[in-house]
Motif scaffolding. Structure first.
Motif, PDB file in Angstrom:
ATOM      1  N   VAL A 279      10.260   0.918   2.175  1.00 34.21           N
ATOM      2  CA  VAL A 279       9.171   2.310   0.634  1.00 34.21           C
ATOM      3  C   VAL A 279      10.877   2.706   0.059  1.00 34.21           C
ATOM      4  O   VAL A 279      11.467   2.949   0.958  1.00 34.21           O
TER       5      VAL A 279
ATOM      6  N   VAL B 163       7.924   0.424  -3.679  1.00 38.06           N
ATOM      7  CA  VAL B 163       6.057   0.396  -2.393  1.00 38.06           C
ATOM      8  C   VAL B 163       6.505  -1.208  -2.072  1.00 38.06           C
ATOM      9  O   VAL B 163       6.354  -2.161  -3.707  1.00 38.06           O
TER      10      VAL B 163
ATOM     11  N   THR C  15      -0.882   0.789  -2.966  1.00 37.55           N
ATOM     12  CA  THR C  15      -0.894   2.409  -3.607  1.00 37.55           C
ATOM     13  C   THR C  15      -2.409   2.394  -4.170  1.00 37.55           C
ATOM     14  O   THR C  15      -3.457   1.926  -5.014  1.00 37.55           O
TER      15      THR C  15
END
Length: 643
Positions: A522, A600, A606
């Motif tokens: 991340v 991400v 997500t």
């Protein structure tokens, strides 16, 4: 730091407008529309018949301008006259029945026009004052015709109006016994100076001037104004406002929104809500006072997580998930009145702002918190202790210049802080990245003159934490950064992000080799780069040509031969849910755009993102920061699912 000092933004306009704020200002001419009740197309062609420089006149004939096709109406206070209809005729020499208008072009040339009324009008009206023809040619204000956005404002100027291409820069409508202003005045967006002094105006709505995006000087003195309405917030370019010698009893708080104003003159008014010592001043003291005492707008509702129907359903009955929060909190050292003149003094105070910052953090209850522009002393003495009480531990990395500073000064340096919820994660490792040091360690960069001059002198850093899930043991490598701000150094931003991604990828690969299980990546922070930038393209696609325009032709060793690339596979959290980035993550008077991101690992899903602010919400205090938003950035957050 404020985007007003970074990408595509420019510094705040500090030009001082020299003007006589209590008299006639020699003006220029788009002029007419102020008199007219119906809109007319007014171009230099329509005013082709111009004579030599205007001179004093006591003939007292009505001044107006119109084109060859429009029929305009003028409302004027005169004995025995109400509404007079006028039709255009050919200009002629000065004489009975003619009128004079003074025009100054952007180049400083002053002209006079005589026009003949086709209908007889009773009452000659007031003669022009002796100084009415003073030339504004010496004014420093000039505007090229139809050049977009040259006022430094990022918002739409409205310069697509019919009269936006006019080369005129000012209007003198003083001493005309006017009592109303036509709304069509706002279509002449290039007017810079406007004098409507010595008339019979009893009330003025600032909305009449809302379309004048270049207006810097407005003289409404010596009228009969008793009511000054709200709506001044739209006049962001205004530098001088003269309201002297009227009957104004109450100064609206809205005048405090004129953050760029250098002079507000309210002398000779019976104003009751401003102290007399302030009323005697003609600088911006009253503006600052009204800004600071104005009641704040109502508190906004809490922002919510939003999702999308395109999010795939989980494959497990109870999938593991975690939330990430990213926020540039605006360093106290940067939160000055000079940088944020629109913000009340009390709303810039760190003691006030830090309570709002803490609320923003706690309201999200994220598992991972990535902050930028936090001062070392605030991490050491305040935030780490506050968040520890809520189950968080954190790591801080100051910008690299801290190593060369005296300890008393070093604690004021800002940097990046990453916190994690101890109930969710355990810290496995922490690594920091000093981009200048990393560049020095790379032989081809160290040997590059461009890298030495442009990259090695920057003190930006990144912080990389390796976190292990307490629930199922999965590992997340979280990178938090604040990239260089200067728009003149787009190449430096690209190289800094490449080095960050290289360090993150190396960490992921080392852990994969050591454990046999690939951790998830991340990457988040303030990248000071727009979605159309090379930085964004590099993050999204993994590759950027060395010839990309953001590299500005500079050479960066082997990267300039092979291209700039990274080995991670990343998706923008917000673009995954919204199919695009937010309208903005940073909002100042001079800049509005997206420069903060959460990226991400493509192997993660997500599920939701924290909704953004609306334009209306951000503008409640003109821009950010304001009474309810303690930074010029908005916080980002997302919920991530592990399959």
């Amino acid at each position: 730091m404020a985007a007003a000092t970074m990408d595509t933004m420019g510094t705040a306009d500090t030009e001082d407008v020299e003007a006589d704020t209590d008299g006639c200002i020699g003006w220029a001419a788009v002029v007419v529309v102020l008199l007219v009740v119906t809109a007319a197309t007014l171009t230099p062609t329509a005013l082709s018949a111009a004579s030599s420089r205007a001179h004093n006149t006591n003939e007292g004939h009505l001044p107006w301008v119109f084109d060859e096709t429009a029929k305009l109406e003028l409302e004027r206070v005169d004995s025995g006259m109400g509404l007079a209809s006028l039709t255009p005729v050919t200009p002629r020499k000065r004489g009975a029945g003619s009128s004079t208008i003074r025009i100054t072009t952007a180049g400083g040339k002053e002209e006079s026009l005589e026009w003949l009324a086709s209908s007889p009008i009773r009452g000659a009206g007031s003669p022009m004052p002796p100084d009415a023809t003073r030339s504004p040619a010496a004014s420093s204000t000039s505007l090229p015709p139809a050049s977009p956005d040259d006022d430094g404002d990022s918002d739409d100027d409205g310069d697509d109006s019919p009269h936006a291409t006019s080369e005129w820069s000012g209007v003198d409508l003083s001493h005309m016994t006017l009592r109303h202003l036509a709304p069509s005045l706002g279509t002449y967006s290039r007017i810079v100076e406007l004098d409507i002094s010595h008339n019979l105006l009893q009330s003025v709505s600032p909305h009449v001037f809302a379309g004048l995006h270049h207006l810097k000087v407005l003289n409404l003195s010596h009228n009969l104004l008793s009511n000054v309405q709200d709506g001044w917030v739209a006049l962001t370019s205004l530098r001088v406002l003269n309201l002297a010698h009227n009957h104004i009893q109450y100064a609206p708080f809205d005048l405090g929104s004129l953050y760029a104003l250098k002079s507000l003159n309210l002398t000779a008014n019976p104003v009751s809500n401003v102290a007399q010592e302030l009323l005697a001043k003609t600088d911006n003291s009253i503006v600052k006072y009204l800004r600071d005492v104005a009641p704040p707008p109502p508190a906004p509702p809490l922002r919510k997580l939003v999702t999308s129907p395109s999010v795939p359903p989980p494959t497990a009955a109870e999938p593991a998930s975690f939330t990430v929060f990213c926020y540039n909190v605006l360093c106290d050292a940067y939160a000055t009145e000079q940088m944020y003149p629109h913000t009340p003094t009390w709303a810039l105070d760190w003691e006030f702002r830090k309570s709002l910052i803490l609320n923003e953090i706690l309201n999200m209850q994220a598992d991972i918190i990535c902050l930028q522009e936090l001062q070392m002393k605030e991490f050491d003495n305040w935030l780490q202790h506050e968040l520890l009480a809520y189950g968080y531990k954190g790591v801080f990395k100051a910008k690299s210049r801290v190593r060369t500073m005296h300890p008393e000064k070093a604690v004021l340096v800002d940097g990046c802080a990453t916190f994690y919820r101890t109930a969710t994660f355990t810290l496995e490792a922490e690594d920091d990245v000093e981009f200048s040091a990393m560049a020095m360690a790379e032989p081809s960069l160290r040997a590059s003159e461009d890298a030495f001059n442009r990259l090695l002198t920057r003190d930006n850093i990144a912080l990389i934490l390796t976190l292990r899930s307490n629930a199922d043991g999965h590992v997340v490598v979280v990178s938090n950064t604040h990239v260089h701000f200067d728009p003149k150094y787009a190449d430096v931003k690209v190289i800094q992000v490449q080095m960050l991604l290289e360090a993150t990828a190396s960490k992921v690969e080392a852990l994969t080799e050591a454990t046999g299980t690939k951790p998830y990546a991340v990457v988040c922070g303030d990248f000071n780069s727009l979605p159309e930038s090379g930085v964004y393209k590099l993050l999204k696609t993994g590759f950027l040509k060395a010839s990309h325009e953001d590299m500005l032709g500079y050479s960066y060793g082997s990267l300039s031969k092979t291209g700039i690339k990274h080995r991670l596979s990343l998706n923008s959290a917000y673009a995954s849910i919204l199919n695009e980035e937010l309208p903005f993550t940073n909002y100042t008077p001079l800049f509005k755009g997206v420069i903060d991101y959460i990226w991400v690992d493509s192997e993660l899903v997500t599920e939701a993102v924290l909704e953004g602010l609306t334009n209306e919400e951000a503008r409640k205090g003109i821009a950010l920061p304001n009474a309810h938003h303690p930074s010029d950035h908005i916080p980002l957050a997302c919920k991530i699912r592990i399959e």
